[in-house]
Design a protein around this motif. Structure first.
Motif, PDB file in Angstrom:
ATOM      1  N   VAL A   1      -5.284   0.730  -5.610  1.00 23.32           N
ATOM      2  CA  VAL A   1      -5.428  -0.575  -4.964  1.00 23.32           C
ATOM      3  C   VAL A   1      -6.912  -0.906  -4.921  1.00 23.32           C
ATOM      4  O   VAL A   1      -7.701  -0.172  -4.319  1.00 23.32           O
ATOM      5  CB  VAL A   1      -4.838  -0.568  -3.545  1.00 23.32           C
ATOM      6  CG1 VAL A   1      -5.051  -1.931  -2.880  1.00 23.32           C
ATOM      7  CG2 VAL A   1      -3.350  -0.214  -3.574  1.00 23.32           C
TER       8      VAL A   1
ATOM      9  N   CYS B   1      -2.712 -10.665  -2.617  1.00 29.21           N
ATOM     10  CA  CYS B   1      -2.808  -9.579  -3.580  1.00 29.21           C
ATOM     11  C   CYS B   1      -2.270 -10.044  -4.917  1.00 29.21           C
ATOM     12  O   CYS B   1      -1.587 -11.068  -5.016  1.00 29.21           O
ATOM     13  CB  CYS B   1      -2.056  -8.333  -3.106  1.00 29.21           C
ATOM     14  SG  CYS B   1      -0.282  -8.590  -2.898  1.00 29.21           S
TER      15      CYS B   1
ATOM     16  N   ARG C   1       0.838  -1.214   0.000  1.00 30.02           N
ATOM     17  CA  ARG C   1       0.000   0.000   0.000  1.00 30.02           C
ATOM     18  C   ARG C   1       0.872   1.263   0.000  1.00 30.02           C
ATOM     19  O   ARG C   1       0.548   2.258  -0.655  1.00 30.02           O
ATOM     20  CB  ARG C   1      -0.930  -0.013   1.214  1.00 30.02           C
ATOM     21  CG  ARG C   1      -1.933  -1.166   1.193  1.00 30.02           C
ATOM     22  CD  ARG C   1      -2.883  -1.096   2.393  1.00 30.02           C
ATOM     23  NE  ARG C   1      -3.686  -2.296   2.513  1.00 30.02           N
ATOM     24  CZ  ARG C   1      -4.786  -2.553   1.808  1.00 30.02           C
ATOM     25  NH1 ARG C   1      -5.206  -1.660   0.922  1.00 30.02           N
ATOM     26  NH2 ARG C   1      -5.461  -3.658   1.982  1.00 30.02           N
TER      27      ARG C   1
END
Length: 839
Positions: A807, A817, A797
């Motif tokens: 994101v 992810c 992030r």
């Protein structure tokens, strides 16, 4: 009955135990009574042979040998002893001088092991067997037809063309000498190319009719050569008129009433366990005589057999009293010798039997007067040249076996073998324990393969190359530190996506993390060190248990290298082992460094090499390695390297050897060279890497002040004492679990590629580690984050915020992810739709 019920119908009976069937019944009486087929000849004949019915339009009956080890499980000492005894009789017939010049030729598939055993009985004779498996770059030295067989064409593919070109005696070995047609076809084809004065035909039984008996003598006079015949027993088969039609009718009627499946049935979940056993087959010994087997090969195999048999014995379940070693079609000799050595190792406490799978379709009848009592059906698993089809294992189910050791060659160790209806699963439905042993398939060296450097350089080591200690890893790379290879990320991405350059031809500019990002790295390392230590310990224990007691760790540079160092440290800490560890280059689309493999083969047994990587994404490198090793076998003829990668984390479910399948933050993925010994990713460019060079890499000495490589290793190693008990339990659970790869990660990547309109799986990078690489080295488009993902994504992030990358939260994502590389990138673009890029 169903096939399974049919197979289990005589679990209390000893299939193949007695040559005369069961309770004094001859195992040919069922066919004899119904078709009027009979055997006449030597008294030993009915002890050597039973009868069954072929599912073959060319011949109704099948002579089933009780001592060949093909259809009827038999003591390996009995099987091997019959072949060796025949070889000694040939040796006595020829005399010492002629025996020294003899060559032995066996017939595929049934007599490959018998012919090899006959060659052993002769002593110094080289051996070759015909094959139905073509090898693209090996020229044919001849071929012939076997007219009555279900698969008629035979190829002769010796690695050394001179093997058949001498003028010494040629000894031809088959299991039975029935009409003589096969032998005549062989001799005629070979005599035209390689004429010689003497041939010896060897068979377990001579079953020629009176009309055929004189043909061999006539043929010998025709070609002007002497032809001798050596057999164990002789006789004839009495065939009444119309036997073929009656046999076909009987087969059809029995299959209809017995409802025996004629194809692979939907597989039930295996009841028994399936495990691998590592043989450590000597890398310089062929798996058989397909391309030739010499006296020197025989000597090396003899020396290695006791240790291989001991490994099999150690892998057998406690209390096993009856064990079958099951070979694979043409691969008969290697399993036979392993079975014979196992028989000698375990002694009288364990009844060891031997047989092999086969292409031959035979009717199974659960009757003591019939030679083929049960049949297991499974699909071919070695990509046969004549296409897919059924394969069979006879008299295995219901044989009272506590364990089966299935032996295949590496060419047959394919996904089809491990499918739900594959051989191991079919065996496990009837046998409590199945062990799978893989012998490396020997591939002849190409004529030009010897044109390589006689001496490759020694590995590079720290502190001259890398910040790792010299004993932690040897780099099979060349030092390109003085070459300017870095290019701006945007420039590299445009060149890669346009096809103008390969990603391995340049290096990205080394990302230097901000102070905030470095703080994040240290926090992540502090919280995950114990978790990493557990995964390191677990994967190392699995390697030591399943792969080799003294493995040679070969990490895939560079992500695999910190993991390889940690695995080496665990082996030292837990077991006092000082394991060799090297790093090699593998490049997607270009394969593994062949010169590095040659160096490894020159210095270690390839069977001990365990390739190590950090984690799996979608499994591209796993596939790349398997493909590259097959190509290397074909070009260099060096076998034994196992393509199975050992990884710390396998979120993509691509491998069997891993510490965890969780997708979590591995801190070594957070940085580039500064956590990997200050070594760049590897470089493969034609103007820098010649045909006799290792792939290249750079040592960033100038980054020594910010090097975190020792900190990372020491932080994880420091947790080893705290996690020992947990690792023992975790490794035990993994070793007993079904770790078969599902490749669910690859399926997810393909789905994401289509859903997001990317249409290129290479631009989809799944998992925390791969996503981090996208953010550090490529032009990211967006990040997909699993809803609820926590601290494992803090660094992703932060990078996304710094690079202006969105994101997107996604439910039911199989990874924590997924990073998406910009699919339409050019330096003039402006946007996530291909019209703009914010950097």
């Amino acid at each position: 009955m169903t096939e399974r019920a049919h197979a289990e119908g005589h679990a209390d009976k000893d299939a193949g135990e007695h040559a005369d069937g069961h309770a004094g019944v001859w195992s040919g009486s069922w066919v004899a009574e119904r078709l009027g087929v009979g055997l006449t000849g030597d008294e030993a004949l009915t002890g050597l042979l039973g009868l069954a019915l072929r599912r073959n339009p060319k011949r109704a009956h099948l002579l089933v040998s009780n001592v060949l080890g093909k259809h009827v499980p038999q003591s390996p000492a009995v099987v091997y002893g019959h072949g060796v005894a025949l070889g000694r009789r040939v040796r006595d017939l020829l005399g010492a001088e002629e025996t020294a010049r003899a060559v032995v030729l066996g017939y595929a598939e049934t007599a490959t092991g018998l012919g090899h055993s006959v060659a052993d009985g002769l002593g110094p004779a080289p051996y070759l067997h015909s094959t139905r498996r073509p090898v693209a770059h090996v020229p044919r030295a001849g071929g012939f037809e076997e007219s009555h067989s279900h698969a008629t064409s035979h190829l002769l593919l010796p690695e050394d063309p001179a093997l058949l070109a001498g003028d010494g005696p040629l000894v031809l070995v088959d299991d039975e000498f029935s009409t003589g047609n096969t032998v005549l076809n062989t001799v005629r084809a070979l005599h035209e190319r390689y004429p010689r004065k003497r041939y010896v035909v060897v068979a377990l039984v001579d079953m020629r009719s009176p009309a055929d008996a004189g043909r061999l003598d006539d043929f010998a006079r025709e070609i002007g050569a002497r032809v001798d015949l050596v057999t164990t027993a002789s006789g004839t088969v009495r065939l009444p008129p119309g036997v073929l039609e009656k046999g076909q009718e009987l087969v059809a009627r029995h299959e209809a009433t017995a409802t025996e499946p004629t194809g692979p049935a939907p597989a039930a979940p295996p009841a028994g366990s399936i495990e691998r056993v590592r043989l450590r087959w000597p890398h310089d010994v062929p798996d058989g005589g397909r391309h030739g087997f010499t006296a020197a090969h025989r000597a090396r195999l003899e020396a290695a057999l006791p240790a291989m048999a001991a490994r099999i014995a150690e892998a057998l379940p406690a209390g096993a009293r009856r064990v079958l070693v099951l070979g694979f079609e043409e691969l008969m000799y290697a399993p036979l010798r392993l079975a014979h050595a196992l028989e000698q190792t375990v002694g009288a406490d364990v009844d060891v039997r031997y047989s092999t799978t086969t292409r031959s379709p035979v009717l199974a009848v659960d009757d003591p007067g019939y030679a083929i009592r049960t049949r297991l059906v499974f699909p071919a698993h070695d990509d046969p040249a004549d296409g897919p089809g059924e394969r069979y294992a006879y008299n295995v189910a219901g044989g009272g076996f506590d364990a089966v050791v299935a032996v295949v060659d590496s060419a047959a160790d394919t996904p089809a073998l491990h499918a739900p209806d594959g051989l191991p699963a079919r065996l496990a439905a009837h046998v409590p324990h199945v062990l799978l042993a893989v012998v490396p398939s020997y591939v002849p060296r190409l004529p030009h393969a010897t044109e390589r450097p006689s001496m490759l350089p020694e590995p590079l080591r720290g502190p001259d190359f890398s910040s790792y200690a010299s004993d932690e890893v040897g780099w099979l790379l060349q030092d390109l530190s003085d070459v300017t290879l870095e290019a701006p990320t945007e420039e590299r991405e445009e060149a890669i996506q346009s096809g103008g350059a390969h990603y391995a031809e340049s290096l990205p500019v080394e990302y230097q993390p901000s102070e905030q990002y470095q703080d994040l790295f240290h926090a992540a390392l502090e919280t995950s060190a114990a978790r990493l230590a557990r995964a390191v310990g677990a994967v190392t224990e699995i390697v030591l248990a399943e792969r080799s007691p003294r493995p040679v760790l070969v990490s895939l540079a560079r992500a695999g290298t910190p993991v390889g160092v940690l695995m080496r440290r665990w082996a030292q800490f837990r077991h006092g082992l000082d394991l060799p560890h090297y790093a090699v280059s593998i490049v997607r689309g270009r394969g593994i460094d062949a010169n590095a493999l040659r160096w490894l083969a020159d210095h270690h047994d390839p069977a001990d090499v365990v390739f190590v990587d950090g984690w799996t994404g979608k499994g591209a490198i796993t596939r790349e390695l398997a493909t590259a090793l097959r190509a290397f076998e074909a070009t260099d003829g060096i076998t034994g390297f196992d393509p199975e990668i050992a990884v710390l984390a396998d979120p993509g479910s691509c491998v069997r050897t891993y510490g965890t399948r969780d997708d979590f933050l591995i801190p070594s993925a957070c940085l580039n060279s500064t956590v990997s010994g200050l070594i760049s990713r590897t470089v493969l460019r034609a103007d820098l890497v010649g045909p006799h060079d290792f792939h290249g890499a750079k040592f960033y000495r100038e980054l020594a002040a910010v090097d975190l490589s020792p900190d990372f290793l020491d932080a994880v190693s420091a947790r080893f004492p705290d996690v020992t008990d947990t690792v023992d339990a975790q490794a035990k659970d993994l070793l007993s679990a079904d770790r078969t790869p599902t490749w669910e990660g690859w399926a997810a990547v393909e789905r994401i590629s289509e859903e997001y309109g990317i249409h290129d799986v290479n631009l989809v990078k799944p998992g925390v580690g791969e996503t981090t690489r996208v953010m550090l080295r490529r032009v990211p488009w967006k990040v997909l984050a699993r809803t609820g993902a926590g601290a494992d994504l803090d660094h992703v992030r932060l990078l996304a915020e710094q690079r202006g990358v969105p994101v997107e939260e996604v439910a039911d994502l199989p990874y924590t992810c997924v990073g998406l590389i910009h699919p339409q990138y050019t330096r003039g673009a402006t946007g996530a739709d291909g019209k703009a890029v914010t950097l």
